[in-house]
Design an enzyme around this catalytic site. Structure first.
Site, PDB file in Angstrom:
ATOM      1  N   ALA A  20       0.586   8.957   1.391  1.00 38.15           N
ATOM      2  CA  ALA A  20       0.039   8.975   2.743  1.00 38.15           C
ATOM      3  C   ALA A  20       0.776   8.016   3.656  1.00 38.15           C
ATOM      4  O   ALA A  20       0.708   8.148   4.878  1.00 38.15           O
ATOM      5  CB  ALA A  20      -1.444   8.613   2.705  1.00 38.15           C
TER       6      ALA A  20
ATOM      7  N   ASP B 101       0.841  -1.196   0.000  1.00 40.05           N
ATOM      8  CA  ASP B 101       0.000   0.000   0.000  1.00 40.05           C
ATOM      9  C   ASP B 101       0.878   1.249   0.000  1.00 40.05           C
ATOM     10  O   ASP B 101       0.677   2.150   0.803  1.00 40.05           O
ATOM     11  CB  ASP B 101      -0.933  -0.031   1.224  1.00 40.05           C
ATOM     12  CG  ASP B 101      -2.072   0.977   1.087  1.00 40.05           C
ATOM     13  OD1 ASP B 101      -2.288   1.481  -0.035  1.00 40.05           O
ATOM     14  OD2 ASP B 101      -2.730   1.273   2.096  1.00 40.05           O
TER      15      ASP B 101
END
Lengths: 199, 795
Positions: B218, B214
């Site tokens: 962020a 992922d």
């Protein structure tokens, strides 16, 4: 949007319900194809996998094959029974495959059950890919034994566990009271749990 | 089975009554059956052990299982209400919410022992089964051992009320990598240096068998010292929560945010197919964004399935093509996603350091506003750097960098101005890639191409063949000569003025010495009225059908006065017969043999032209010729026709005046190249150039004037022979095979088919037929006995 007219499948279901082995085979491949196509179609365009639930998948297959024609509960039951068995077999094949991968690593010996690799798309929707494969296989064995002893319990288990039908759905399907479904389910689950524990 | 049912009944009853009453129930029901009781008790035990989690049916569709709104990330205000704030979880006091994300909520918490600030990430997805829990414990154990300066350390993992949580290193003043780069107006080189830290961290994880899964801004923070800290390493995997599943349950914007960085295999295939190269892809997206100021794909406003397809199929625009664009007022947030991520960070910062955030935001706004630095950055993204990015972004992972280390190495190469290892895709690769992405278009194109080739080829070949003469044929009435193409189209038609006005047609290849190409030879008895003298004409079919390249004709000066004291001099010669044969070795190709006959009268020229139209042999003959045949092997030119040197009467014939005034003869000559004589061929065979090789007379004169003559195959029965035939009235015919000396071959006298077909006629007129056939024979020409002019008028 039924892919075929409901006539053949209704006939097949009736014939299969009577115990016609050929009809059963044909029904199996018909439903398998439908499930497979739907799963593939959905997975192709829906990036996050597992959005397709077994319940939705089987229902979709039912709609496609049977449409909204009214068929009697016996045929309906047969349809879902076959679908449940298919889902179960897919899960088992998938577990076998994963176990084999674990053992053989990347180099996989030529396998006798080559079919297990044919439905990765379907395997995705059985929803339990992260299970321990040996657990799945053990459960499958136990379920087969249960089937010998008490076919209805095994059917309840399959409809609930492999297809994800609700108790009401199963009750309607099997023509029994929801409470009976619960009874069968709890008993079967305890029995299976014990079988898996090796006691 | 009864016992089975019995056991189930007791089991069910036991379940329905309160646990404390179970013993009483069993005592009552199974008082005398210890076996059944043991069975029921065992099952009850397993019922309890298994619990609801055992064989939990597949989860209902996700939209139903979206957690209650209270745990959704949202406006900062909501976090204040987070029930966990102020609570204690396993020795951590939750202070505040740092960020809310798809997978869960990140809290700032204070650890009691050792006393320090930590980030506590509580995941939203529950642990589904015992095996999943075991795996969570196992995986978090591995994660806890991940030590790298650029990876946020995981101190501990556990579960709180069935929800897994991670306790991680808290990074104060953390900024998202993209924000950091912009705020500090980093140059391309500095951005790359920053990025190398990310690669390093990711590679470290990979070496320990952990795939991040992922990677996105962020999850890549930069602390105040400019050190990269990758967070959430392997968390998705460890928590049994694939990104796809968790993100689906959150807002679309955030899902897209994750999706943007997902590799095609993550979008398309089995999550079990994900490997380190998936992270390489995500790194590529990050690098693209860092250097180009935008994401490779804009899928902001697209539906999820479409977005996934875009990622799987669309080739990202080349960095060099997107650079140079100003980011504009929207700055670094062209997509809702980044705005969202920005909010997240703002929230994070706001909750930690409220007083600083205003200043930071201002700085960021300033950085976004001044795009000069970024333009400089973008101007450099071409060549090797572009290739590095595009290699990392390859759809097919086998073409990507095979590890983060490879990517890192190439970036170092680039920074050190060394040659990079990534190779540009070949044209073939790109074509195949395109084809793979557009199977329908490719198939269609290929089919169309093949069809076009077939159709086009056919049309072209039809056109070519339609322009390619195949042969010339005469119409049945002999009025027209048609040039026929290979596809049986009529390319041109030559007309004569009357029936049988065309005597000869032939299409021949003209040797290169004479100009090449093809010649259409057309001999006219009679030309269309007003179109000039009847002649032999040679047309170059590639040029003109109307203007012959050469014309064979007898001019007025050519004509000889009659050798036999006939009073008239012929003026007009037509081509009575002609042929094409390879007569002379001396000239290339074949020659045209033409017999120019003077009107209805007797004289004619036997002439041979080469294909350039030059006369290479010429001799006169007194009489009208009606057949010509070239005996190739013997090099004899065989003719048949009248011999007009003398009438039958002058040769001593005294019977009934014949209807045919002159004897019919068959003769052969041996032409010599270059022999051009203005003299008549003699009737006596000899060796000089004006004597025939042989000359035979066809007897008798009573054969009548209905006889025609023909020479040559296909009637011949023997090789090296010539067939000579007569055709009588009423279909009666005869033919001889002649050997090269002009002798009739034995047994070759035949009666033609026409005779057989007219058997009835033969029966009806036996006398006449018998007479004729008995009299027919080949013999020497009777000598001229008298030179007296016959009394009869010429026709």
């Amino acid at each position: 949007m039924s892919e075929r007219s409901s006539q053949p499948i209704t006939q097949l279901l009736t014939a299969a319900g009577r115990g016609d082995a050929d009809a059963h085979r044909e029904l199996w491949s018909l439903i398998y194809d439908a499930l497979h196509r739907i799963a593939r179609g959905q997975l192709k365009y829906e990036c996050p996998d597992r959005t397709l639930q077994p319940t939705a998948l089987v229902n979709e297959a039912y709609l496609r094959l049977v449409g909204d024609n009214h068929i009697n509960w016996n045929d309906r039951r047969h349809f879902f029974a076959v679908a449940a068995k298919i889902m179960r077999s897919i899960r088992v094949d998938d577990a076998r495959r994963r176990r084999r991968l674990k053992r053989g690593g990347g180099k996989r010996p030529v396998s006798l059950d080559a079919t297990s690799d044919e439905h990765p798309a379907l395997a995705k929707v059985t929803g339990c890919r992260d299970d321990d494969p040996s657990e799945t296989l053990a459960l499958n064995d136990a379920l087969s034994r249960l089937e010998q002893i008490d076919p209805r319990k095994a059917e309840v288990v399959m409809l609930r566990f492999h297809v994800g039908l609700t108790r009401e759905g199963i009750a309607e399907m099997l023509g029994i009271a929801p409470r009976t479904v619960d009874k069968e389910w709890y008993f079967a689950r305890a029995w299976l749990h014990r079988a898996l524990s090796g006691e | 089975m009864d016992r089975w049912q019995h056991i189930q009944d007791i089991f069910t009853q036991a379940l329905e009554c309160a646990p404390e009453d179970r013993d009483a129930l069993l005592n009552r029901v199974c008082a005398d059956d210890a076996g059944t009781r043991a069975e029921v008790e065992s099952l009850l035990k397993h019922h309890e052990q298994g619990g609801e989690n055992f064989m939990r049916p597949p989860a209902p569709p996700p939209e139903i299982s979206v957690p209650p709104a209270s745990s959704q990330p949202g406006a900062a205000g909501l976090h204040e209400d987070d029930p966990l704030v102020g609570q204690e979880i396993d020795g951590y006091r939750v202070d505040s919410v740092l960020a809310g994300g798809g997978m869960g909520t990140v809290y700032l918490a204070e650890q009691r022992q050792p006393r320090r600030l930590v980030a506590l990430k509580l995941l939203r997805a529950g642990i589904a089964s015992n095996s999943a829990l075991r795996r969570f414990e196992y995986e978090s154990e591995i994660l806890a051992h991940l030590r790298h300066p650029n990876i946020a350390e995981i101190y501990e993992a556990g579960t709180h009320l069935g929800l897994p949580y991670f306790v991680m290193e808290y990074i104060p003043d953390a900024r998202l990598i993209t924000e950091y780069a912009d705020e500090h107006e980093l140059s391309a080189r500095d951005r790359l240096e920053l990025f190398t830290q990310v690669c390093d961290a990711v590679y470290h994880g990979h070496q320990r068998g952990i795939i991040h899964r992922d990677l996105k801004p962020a999850n890549i923070l930069v602390d105040a010292a400019g050190r990269v800290k990758v967070i959430d390493f392997g968390v998705a995997r460890a928590t049994d929560a694939d990104i796809a599943l968790t993100t689906l349950r959150t807002e679309t914007g955030q899902l897209i945010g994750t999706l943007q960085y997902m590799s095609p295999e993550q979008c398309d295939a089995d999550p079990h197919e994900i490997d380190v190269r998936s992270d390489v892809y995500s790194l590529g997206v990050l690098l693209y964004e860092l250097l180009c100021g935008r994401l490779p794909y804009d899928v902001t406003r697209t539906a999820i399935p479409t977005a996934a397809r875009v990622i799987c199929e669309q080739i990202p625009p080349r960095p060099s093509s997107v650079t140079g664009k100003k980011r504009g007022a929207a700055g670094f947030s062209p997509h809702g996603l980044e705005k969202h991520e920005g909010n997240r960070t703002s929230e994070r910062i706001a909750s930690v350091d409220g007083s600083e955030s205003g200043r930071r935001s201002a700085a960021r706004a300033k950085a976004r506003g001044s795009s000069d630095g970024s333009d400089t950055v973008r101007a450099k993204v071409r060549g090797d750097l572009e290739r590095i990015i595009l290699t990392a972004l390859e759809k097919d992972r086998t073409r990507r960098y095979q590890s983060a280390a490879d990517l890192l190495r190439d970036i170092r190469h680039y920074l050190n101005r060394e040659p990079i290892e990534a190779k540009p895709p070949t044209v073939w690769t790109r074509a195949m890639r395109w084809a793979g992405r557009h199977p329908v278009a490719t198939t269609t194109t290929l089919c169309c191409l093949v069809a076009a080739l077939i159709v086009g080829g056919t049309i072209l070949s039809i056109r070519a063949f339609s322009r390619c003469p195949h042969r010339i044929e005469m119409s049945q009435d002999g009025r027209e000569a048609r040039l026929i193409s290979f596809i049986e189209g009529v390319m041109h038609t030559w007309y004569s003025g009357k029936a049988n006005g065309i005597a000869f047609t032939e299409l021949v290849d003209r040797p290169d010495e004479y100009g090449g190409g093809q010649l259409a030879l057309v001999a006219f008895h009679e030309l269309e009225i007003g179109r000039g003298q009847p002649t032999l004409r040679a047309f170059d079919v590639a040029h003109s059908y109307e203007e012959p390249v050469w014309v064979g004709r007898i001019t007025h000066d050519d004509a000889l006065p009659h050798a036999h004291k006939r009073t008239h001099t012929p003026q007009i010669f037509h081509v009575g017969l002609a042929g094409v044969a390879d007569v002379f070795k001396e000239s290339p190709g074949r020659e045209v043999i033409a017999v120019h006959t003077a009107g209805p009268y007797s004289q004619c020229f036997i002439r041979i032209y080469d294909l350039a139209g030059k006369v290479v042999y010429q001799i006169w003959y007194d009489g009208a010729l009606s057949g010509c045949y070239w005996m190739r092997k013997e090099k004899l030119l065989v003719f048949c026709g009248d011999n007009a040197e003398a009438y039958w009467s002058q040769r001593g014939f005294t019977g009934t005046p014949p209807t045919r005034p002159y004897p019919l003869v068959v003769f052969a000559i041996r032409p010599e190249y270059g022999l051009i004589q203005s003299a008549f061929l003699k009737s006596t065979p000899g060796t000089d150039s004006l004597s025939p090789a042989w000359l035979k007379c066809v007897l008798p004169p009573t054969a009548g004037n209905h006889f025609g003559m023909a020479l040559g195959p296909p009637l011949c029965r023997a090789e090296s022979s010539v067939c000579f035939s007569l055709k009588g009235p009423h279909g009666v015919g005869a033919a001889w095979d002649l050997d090269p000396r002009g002798e009739a071959l034995p047994g070759t006298f035949v009666v033609g088919d026409a005779y057989k077909q007219n058997q009835k006629l033969a029966e009806d007129h036996p006398d006449r037929l018998r007479l004729h056939w008995d009299d027919l024979k080949l013999d020497a020409l009777p000598p001229i006995q008298s030179t007296d002019q016959p009394a009869l008028e010429r026709p």
